[in-house]
Design a protein around this motif. Sequence first.
Motif, PDB file in Angstrom:
ATOM      1  N   THR A   1       0.838  -1.202   0.000  1.00 15.77           N
ATOM      2  CA  THR A   1       0.000   0.000   0.000  1.00 15.77           C
ATOM      3  C   THR A   1       0.873   1.251   0.000  1.00 15.77           C
ATOM      4  OG1 THR A   1      -1.737  -1.177   1.194  1.00 15.77           O
ATOM      5  CG2 THR A   1      -1.812   1.217   1.264  1.00 15.77           C
ATOM      6  N   GLU A   2       1.901   1.255   0.817  1.00 13.98           N
ATOM      7  CA  GLU A   2       2.807   2.413   0.897  1.00 13.98           C
ATOM      8  C   GLU A   2       3.563   2.585  -0.417  1.00 13.98           C
ATOM      9  OE1 GLU A   2       4.459   5.722   2.825  1.00 13.98           O
ATOM     10  OE2 GLU A   2       2.676   4.532   3.184  1.00 13.98           O
ATOM     11  N   LYS A   3       3.941   1.472  -1.032  1.00 14.90           N
ATOM     12  CA  LYS A   3       4.636   1.533  -2.326  1.00 14.90           C
ATOM     13  C   LYS A   3       3.744   2.188  -3.381  1.00 14.90           C
ATOM     14  CE  LYS A   3       6.793  -1.556  -5.685  1.00 14.90           C
ATOM     15  NZ  LYS A   3       7.058  -2.965  -6.007  1.00 14.90           N
ATOM     16  N   LYS A   4       2.463   1.801  -3.396  1.00 14.85           N
ATOM     17  CA  LYS A   4       1.527   2.397  -4.351  1.00 14.85           C
ATOM     18  C   LYS A   4       1.344   3.886  -4.068  1.00 14.85           C
ATOM     19  CE  LYS A   4      -1.024  -1.850  -5.265  1.00 14.85           C
ATOM     20  NZ  LYS A   4      -2.268  -2.595  -5.051  1.00 14.85           N
ATOM     21  N   ARG A   5       1.236   4.242  -2.758  1.00 14.77           N
ATOM     22  CA  ARG A   5       1.062   5.648  -2.384  1.00 14.77           C
ATOM     23  C   ARG A   5       2.287   6.465  -2.825  1.00 14.77           C
ATOM     24  NH1 ARG A   5       2.224   9.401   1.370  1.00 14.77           N
ATOM     25  NH2 ARG A   5       3.706   8.097   2.464  1.00 14.77           N
ATOM     26  N   LEU A   6       3.477   5.918  -2.590  1.00 12.76           N
ATOM     27  CA  LEU A   6       4.694   6.625  -2.985  1.00 12.76           C
ATOM     28  C   LEU A   6       4.801   6.736  -4.500  1.00 12.76           C
ATOM     29  CD1 LEU A   6       7.255   5.161  -0.417  1.00 12.76           C
ATOM     30  CD2 LEU A   6       6.297   7.471  -0.466  1.00 12.76           C
ATOM     31  N   SER A   7       4.333   5.720  -5.204  1.00 13.92           N
ATOM     32  CA  SER A   7       4.347   5.772  -6.663  1.00 13.92           C
ATOM     33  C   SER A   7       3.429   6.882  -7.163  1.00 13.92           C
ATOM     34  CB  SER A   7       3.912   4.420  -7.238  1.00 13.92           C
ATOM     35  OG  SER A   7       3.866   4.472  -8.639  1.00 13.92           O
ATOM     36  N   ARG A   8       2.228   6.981  -6.524  1.00 14.54           N
ATOM     37  CA  ARG A   8       1.307   8.063  -6.904  1.00 14.54           C
ATOM     38  C   ARG A   8       1.928   9.431  -6.607  1.00 14.54           C
ATOM     39  NH1 ARG A   8      -2.465   4.642  -4.532  1.00 14.54           N
ATOM     40  NH2 ARG A   8      -2.519   5.913  -2.642  1.00 14.54           N
ATOM     41  N   LEU A   9       2.589   9.540  -5.449  1.00 10.92           N
ATOM     42  CA  LEU A   9       3.235  10.802  -5.101  1.00 10.92           C
ATOM     43  C   LEU A   9       4.338  11.150  -6.105  1.00 10.92           C
ATOM     44  CD1 LEU A   9       3.569  10.625  -1.212  1.00 10.92           C
ATOM     45  CD2 LEU A   9       2.169  12.212  -2.526  1.00 10.92           C
ATOM     46  N   ALA A  10       5.097  10.144  -6.514  1.00 10.72           N
ATOM     47  CA  ALA A  10       6.154  10.369  -7.504  1.00 10.72           C
ATOM     48  C   ALA A  10       5.546  10.839  -8.824  1.00 10.72           C
ATOM     49  CB  ALA A  10       6.977   9.095  -7.703  1.00 10.72           C
ATOM     50  N   ASP A  11       4.429  10.235  -9.222  1.00 13.38           N
ATOM     51  CA  ASP A  11       3.753  10.660 -10.453  1.00 13.38           C
ATOM     52  C   ASP A  11       3.268  12.099 -10.329  1.00 13.38           C
ATOM     53  OD1 ASP A  11       4.209   8.168 -11.525  1.00 13.38           O
ATOM     54  OD2 ASP A  11       2.159   7.428 -11.182  1.00 13.38           O
ATOM     55  N   GLU A  12       2.696  12.431  -9.158  1.00 18.28           N
ATOM     56  CA  GLU A  12       2.230  13.810  -8.938  1.00 18.28           C
ATOM     57  C   GLU A  12       3.401  14.783  -8.978  1.00 18.28           C
ATOM     58  OE1 GLU A  12      -0.001  14.025  -5.286  1.00 18.28           O
ATOM     59  OE2 GLU A  12      -1.450  12.524  -5.953  1.00 18.28           O
ATOM     60  N   LEU A  13       4.518  14.400  -8.364  1.00 15.83           N
ATOM     61  CA  LEU A  13       5.694  15.277  -8.377  1.00 15.83           C
ATOM     62  C   LEU A  13       6.227  15.453  -9.802  1.00 15.83           C
ATOM     63  CD1 LEU A  13       7.616  14.120  -5.181  1.00 15.83           C
ATOM     64  CD2 LEU A  13       6.454  16.305  -5.546  1.00 15.83           C
ATOM     65  N   ASP A  14       6.220  14.374 -10.573  1.00 12.77           N
ATOM     66  CA  ASP A  14       6.656  14.479 -11.972  1.00 12.77           C
ATOM     67  C   ASP A  14       5.744  15.422 -12.745  1.00 12.77           C
ATOM     68  OD1 ASP A  14       8.761  12.758 -11.566  1.00 12.77           O
ATOM     69  OD2 ASP A  14       7.737  10.996 -12.404  1.00 12.77           O
ATOM     70  N   ALA A  15       4.431  15.303 -12.521  1.00 15.76           N
ATOM     71  CA  ALA A  15       3.474  16.184 -13.211  1.00 15.76           C
ATOM     72  C   ALA A  15       3.708  17.632 -12.806  1.00 15.76           C
ATOM     73  CB  ALA A  15       2.040  15.755 -12.891  1.00 15.76           C
ATOM     74  N   ARG A  16       3.916  17.854 -11.512  1.00 21.04           N
ATOM     75  CA  ARG A  16       4.183  19.226 -11.043  1.00 21.04           C
ATOM     76  C   ARG A  16       5.474  19.754 -11.626  1.00 21.04           C
ATOM     77  NH1 ARG A  16       2.454  18.819  -4.659  1.00 21.04           N
ATOM     78  NH2 ARG A  16       0.231  18.570  -5.045  1.00 21.04           N
ATOM     79  N   GLN A  17       6.493  18.896 -11.709  1.00 20.27           N
ATOM     80  CA  GLN A  17       7.762  19.340 -12.286  1.00 20.27           C
ATOM     81  C   GLN A  17       7.583  19.715 -13.754  1.00 20.27           C
ATOM     82  OE1 GLN A  17      10.711  19.834 -10.594  1.00 20.27           O
ATOM     83  NE2 GLN A  17      11.223  20.862 -12.489  1.00 20.27           N
TER      84      GLN A  17
ATOM     85  N   ILE B   1       7.172  23.938 -17.825  1.00 26.47           N
ATOM     86  CA  ILE B   1       6.401  24.674 -18.834  1.00 26.47           C
ATOM     87  C   ILE B   1       6.289  26.140 -18.437  1.00 26.47           C
ATOM     88  CG2 ILE B   1       4.078  24.957 -19.803  1.00 26.47           C
ATOM     89  CD1 ILE B   1       3.868  21.849 -19.695  1.00 26.47           C
ATOM     90  N   LYS B   2       5.965  26.380 -17.154  1.00 22.13           N
ATOM     91  CA  LYS B   2       5.833  27.767 -16.685  1.00 22.13           C
ATOM     92  C   LYS B   2       7.170  28.496 -16.744  1.00 22.13           C
ATOM     93  CE  LYS B   2       1.792  26.922 -13.795  1.00 22.13           C
ATOM     94  NZ  LYS B   2       1.260  26.801 -12.444  1.00 22.13           N
ATOM     95  N   GLN B   3       8.251  27.804 -16.424  1.00 22.65           N
ATOM     96  CA  GLN B   3       9.579  28.429 -16.497  1.00 22.65           C
ATOM     97  C   GLN B   3       9.912  28.784 -17.936  1.00 22.65           C
ATOM     98  OE1 GLN B   3      11.665  29.254 -13.879  1.00 22.65           O
ATOM     99  NE2 GLN B   3      12.680  30.373 -15.495  1.00 22.65           N
ATOM    100  N   ASP B   4       9.560  27.888 -18.863  1.00 23.68           N
ATOM    101  CA  ASP B   4       9.794  28.165 -20.283  1.00 23.68           C
ATOM    102  C   ASP B   4       9.003  29.386 -20.724  1.00 23.68           C
ATOM    103  OD1 ASP B   4      10.923  27.481 -22.855  1.00 23.68           O
ATOM    104  OD2 ASP B   4       8.905  26.831 -23.438  1.00 23.68           O
ATOM    105  N   LEU B   5       7.729  29.447 -20.277  1.00 21.45           N
ATOM    106  CA  LEU B   5       6.918  30.628 -20.620  1.00 21.45           C
ATOM    107  C   LEU B   5       7.507  31.902 -20.015  1.00 21.45           C
ATOM    108  CD1 LEU B   5       3.304  29.203 -20.180  1.00 21.45           C
ATOM    109  CD2 LEU B   5       4.432  29.834 -22.327  1.00 21.45           C
ATOM    110  N   CYS B   6       7.960  31.814 -18.773  1.00 23.86           N
ATOM    111  CA  CYS B   6       8.582  32.978 -18.120  1.00 23.86           C
ATOM    112  C   CYS B   6       9.826  33.420 -18.884  1.00 23.86           C
ATOM    113  CB  CYS B   6       8.943  32.660 -16.676  1.00 23.86           C
ATOM    114  SG  CYS B   6       7.538  32.610 -15.567  1.00 23.86           S
ATOM    115  N   ASP B   7      10.630  32.450 -19.311  1.00 25.81           N
ATOM    116  CA  ASP B   7      11.837  32.781 -20.077  1.00 25.81           C
ATOM    117  C   ASP B   7      11.475  33.485 -21.382  1.00 25.81           C
ATOM    118  OD1 ASP B   7      13.337  31.602 -18.081  1.00 25.81           O
ATOM    119  OD2 ASP B   7      13.703  29.738 -19.196  1.00 25.81           O
ATOM    120  N   LYS B   8      10.433  32.981 -22.064  1.00 30.26           N
ATOM    121  CA  LYS B   8       9.993  33.611 -23.319  1.00 30.26           C
ATOM    122  C   LYS B   8       9.462  35.017 -23.069  1.00 30.26           C
ATOM    123  CE  LYS B   8       8.991  29.325 -25.775  1.00 30.26           C
ATOM    124  NZ  LYS B   8       7.970  28.441 -26.323  1.00 30.26           N
TER     125      LYS B   8
END
Length: 119
Positions: A57-73, A78-85
């Motif tokens: 269960t913890e492994k699945k939760r951490l996997s979801r958190l990793a996916d969320e962190l990847d999405a946020r990154q 994308i926002k940094q690229d827009l800011c640079d432009k």
Amino acid sequence: RWSVALDREGARQRRVAESLEAEMSAAESAAAAAEIRLAESKRLEEANHKAGIILETEKKRLSRLADELDARQREIDIKQDLCDKLEAKVKAAEAAMIAREGARAELEDEVREYKNEIV
């Protein structure tokens, strides 16, 4: 003579009975110890099973958190690229404004010169 033989046989039978009783007692103790070990083994197996479920269960939760962190990154990238432009566009606009200011200053100088010539 028979009485001595019977006494000896009775003593031997008692020793055999005592020996068998001691063996039986040892076997019962060994069986009780084995039952205790078996019960402990079952308890540990159940605990390991529960721990395995918790870990999965913890492994699945951490996997979801990793996916969320990847999405946020990705969003941050994308926002940094827009800011640079946008920053590049702002710098270009500032440069254009400075150039226009320079051109306006030149035109104002020309207008002053014409005014001076007229006067």
